[in-house]
Write a protein that holds these residues in place. Sequence first.
Motif, mmCIF file in Angstrom:
data_model
loop_
_atom_site.group_PDB
_atom_site.id
_atom_site.type_symbol
_atom_site.label_atom_id
_atom_site.label_comp_id
_atom_site.label_asym_id
_atom_site.label_seq_id
_atom_site.Cartn_x
_atom_site.Cartn_y
_atom_site.Cartn_z
ATOM 1 N N ALA A 81 9.950 7.022 3.143
ATOM 2 C CA ALA A 81 10.963 6.819 2.368
ATOM 3 C C ALA A 81 12.312 7.146 3.211
ATOM 4 O O ALA A 81 12.181 8.204 3.889
ATOM 5 C CB ALA A 81 10.750 7.611 0.980
ATOM 6 N N LEU A 82 13.329 6.368 2.755
ATOM 7 C CA LEU A 82 14.551 6.775 3.598
ATOM 8 C C LEU A 82 15.630 6.873 2.365
ATOM 9 O O LEU A 82 15.541 6.071 1.143
ATOM 10 C CB LEU A 82 14.856 5.604 4.315
ATOM 11 N N LEU A 142 0.835 -1.203 0.180
ATOM 12 C CA LEU A 142 -0.070 -0.102 0.028
ATOM 13 C C LEU A 142 0.937 1.268 0.022
ATOM 14 O O LEU A 142 1.768 1.437 0.978
ATOM 15 C CB LEU A 142 -0.979 -0.162 1.127
ATOM 16 N N LEU A 143 0.695 2.099 -1.298
ATOM 17 C CA LEU A 143 1.401 3.431 -1.239
ATOM 18 C C LEU A 143 0.338 4.524 -0.885
ATOM 19 O O LEU A 143 -0.665 4.599 -1.585
ATOM 20 C CB LEU A 143 2.012 3.166 -2.439
ATOM 21 N N PRO A 144 1.007 5.488 -0.341
ATOM 22 C CA PRO A 144 -0.053 6.677 0.014
ATOM 23 C C PRO A 144 -0.238 7.506 -1.510
ATOM 24 O O PRO A 144 0.733 7.387 -2.211
ATOM 25 C CB PRO A 144 0.962 7.685 0.833
ATOM 26 N N LYS A 163 16.255 5.511 -9.273
ATOM 27 C CA LYS A 163 16.687 6.947 -9.483
ATOM 28 C C LYS A 163 16.873 7.908 -8.445
ATOM 29 O O LYS A 163 18.067 8.533 -8.490
ATOM 30 C CB LYS A 163 15.805 7.627 -10.561
ATOM 31 N N ARG A 164 16.106 7.659 -7.498
ATOM 32 C CA ARG A 164 16.190 8.717 -6.220
ATOM 33 C C ARG A 164 17.091 8.211 -5.205
ATOM 34 O O ARG A 164 17.389 8.745 -4.229
ATOM 35 C CB ARG A 164 14.720 8.854 -5.606
ATOM 36 N N GLU A 165 17.381 6.897 -5.490
ATOM 37 C CA GLU A 165 18.303 6.160 -4.347
ATOM 38 C C GLU A 165 17.425 5.980 -3.227
ATOM 39 O O GLU A 165 18.100 6.632 -2.049
ATOM 40 C CB GLU A 165 19.820 7.020 -4.172
ATOM 41 N N TRP A 166 16.462 5.662 -3.192
ATOM 42 C CA TRP A 166 15.862 5.528 -1.876
ATOM 43 C C TRP A 166 15.181 4.382 -1.790
ATOM 44 O O TRP A 166 15.397 3.375 -2.574
ATOM 45 C CB TRP A 166 14.088 6.350 -2.128
ATOM 46 N N VAL A 167 14.877 3.917 -0.376
ATOM 47 C CA VAL A 167 14.452 2.626 -0.024
ATOM 48 C C VAL A 167 13.006 2.849 0.986
ATOM 49 O O VAL A 167 12.954 4.085 1.245
ATOM 50 C CB VAL A 167 15.262 1.680 0.931
ATOM 51 N N LEU A 168 12.134 2.172 1.027
ATOM 52 C CA LEU A 168 10.829 2.292 1.744
ATOM 53 C C LEU A 168 10.864 1.799 3.078
ATOM 54 O O LEU A 168 11.255 0.513 3.369
ATOM 55 C CB LEU A 168 9.786 1.711 0.875
ATOM 56 N N VAL A 228 12.777 -7.317 0.481
ATOM 57 C CA VAL A 228 12.096 -7.057 1.818
ATOM 58 C C VAL A 228 13.114 -7.833 2.728
ATOM 59 O O VAL A 228 13.210 -8.741 2.745
ATOM 60 C CB VAL A 228 10.867 -7.541 1.821
ATOM 61 N N LYS A 229 13.080 -6.846 3.797
ATOM 62 C CA LYS A 229 14.093 -7.152 4.881
ATOM 63 C C LYS A 229 13.261 -6.787 6.136
ATOM 64 O O LYS A 229 13.100 -5.345 6.125
ATOM 65 C CB LYS A 229 15.657 -6.777 4.862
ATOM 66 N N ALA A 230 13.359 -7.478 7.216
ATOM 67 C CA ALA A 230 12.875 -6.933 8.516
ATOM 68 C C ALA A 230 13.872 -6.043 9.020
ATOM 69 O O ALA A 230 15.236 -5.972 9.182
ATOM 70 C CB ALA A 230 12.599 -8.006 9.654
ATOM 71 N N VAL A 231 13.312 -5.094 9.785
ATOM 72 C CA VAL A 231 14.216 -4.000 10.476
ATOM 73 C C VAL A 231 14.025 -3.686 11.838
ATOM 74 O O VAL A 231 12.796 -3.921 12.109
ATOM 75 C CB VAL A 231 14.248 -2.697 9.608
ATOM 76 N N ALA A 232 14.897 -3.287 12.741
ATOM 77 C CA ALA A 232 14.886 -3.559 14.140
ATOM 78 C C ALA A 232 14.012 -2.288 14.386
ATOM 79 O O ALA A 232 13.827 -1.107 13.945
ATOM 80 C CB ALA A 232 16.139 -3.159 14.744
#
Length: 538
Positions: free
Chosen positions: A312-313, A240-242, A359-364, A397-401
Amino acid sequence: MYHGQTTSKGPSNSTQIYQQPPRLLIVHIALPSWADLCSNLCEALQNFFSLACSLMGPSRMSLFSLYVVQNQHECILPFVQVKGNFARLQACISELRTLQREGCFRPQATSLQLAIKDGLQQFKQYSGHMTTSAALTYTSLEITVLTSQPGKEVVKQLEEGLKDTDIVRVRRLQVVEITKGVLECMDSASPVEEASNDESSILGTDIDLQTIDNDIVSMEIFFKAWLHNNGTDQEHVHLLLPSRSFSDISRARENPMCLKCDLQERLLSPSLLPGTADGSLRMDDPKGDFSTLYQMVSQSSASRYKLRVIKALKSSGVCESLTYGLPFILRPTSCWQLEWDELETNQQHFHALCHSLLKREWVLLAKGEPLSQGHSLREPASTFYVILPSRSPTLLVKAVATRELMLPSPFPLLPEDMPDDSRKTVESMLDDLELEPTYNPLQVWSHLYSHLSSTFAKPQGPLHPRWESRALRKHPRKAGPLQTNRVRATVAPLPMTPAPGRAPKMPAASKASSDVFFQPSMEEEEEEEADEEYPSGP
């Protein structure tokens, strides 16, 4: 991808997310090319089944059968459960190694079609004897033909020979041409590439064509795809994306853009293999933390597990030490129940998202939304994930702390000035190392296959099943046909014209094989009494 019909539309359970449909492998042998590929094929099969039979947890493969086609078709392994049957599979591979490699024979034009029909007949009879609940798992069959002949010619031959055959229970019919190419993917960290439209396309309504190189690694990769969950009954995850059309955050949350995705593993967890873990749930174990996502998708066909993107990060702003567990892959869904226009639009949006993130060098950063917990007043704990783009049309997809999992890490920054002696000593050591631009796992061996095979090691004895050896002891006068012919079919074989220079199958042997329908695993047979009698021919 082949979007065939399937009769399995009921709710999934936790084991169906892993389990693949029954598989029939037909090895189409032609001389002299068989001498070039026999060793590689047998080694790849040996390695694959040592892995597939060793995996703990739900069985990922159900039934497997193997036919060979030379001057006529022959079943050397009837349908057996893969799990718990490594000894029988190994004996079958050993028999495959002994097949004729030199000389010549006159192949019959109909042998390949007869092998498919005979295997389909076996499958129908096998599934017909299952209980109602078990039969739901065996509703369709996937057939793979391995050949060294030109693939397009084999496809045309099958299309013509099977045009009047009822193949409604064939989920997928695939022809795999083994080429003589040298392994080129050993220098690449991503060995599996999408084949071109000419090499991997649906040439008929029901037949796929694919080519693979004649080397062990390429064949292993092909067989390992059988461990993936490639079911198309439903999509697995909703991403789901805003929506930008809403300035109000609350409205954007209620009406997000929804990308429908399928979930795929990137790696097998070592903790699923014997000798590498104690079987308890661990962070890097798909049975544990991160597999919550993989287990959720199997619970209810009425709702989908949701990953809601919250921000986004910058890709450089995610520390690797904060991710844990095995990664999974998201790809555009291929669910056959969706309209083609919806599938195409969904795929285009998915690809656009991958391009834009690169292109933006982003991760979600996304939050996993558990399925409805009913009227429970306790809010379930949430899991957060980072979603990384790649050059392929997939998302990692990776789980994050989260805050609750963090432990103190009071490490100071590195000092800027280092003593010259220490710096020169270390740099000299580093200069002696061989530098590679990428890490290629295909060039790193851990001897895992030999370790797994050794865990199954038992005296094999004769290659023919023990029910045949018992028949030899009980009926010595009928030993001749059983010794000279490899009779394995669990159903009466289809009529065939015997090849010149080869004696036809004896009716008694065929009858004996058809009487023995369910064959227990070799491990189970060892527990039976030595004097147990099996039905024999008249």
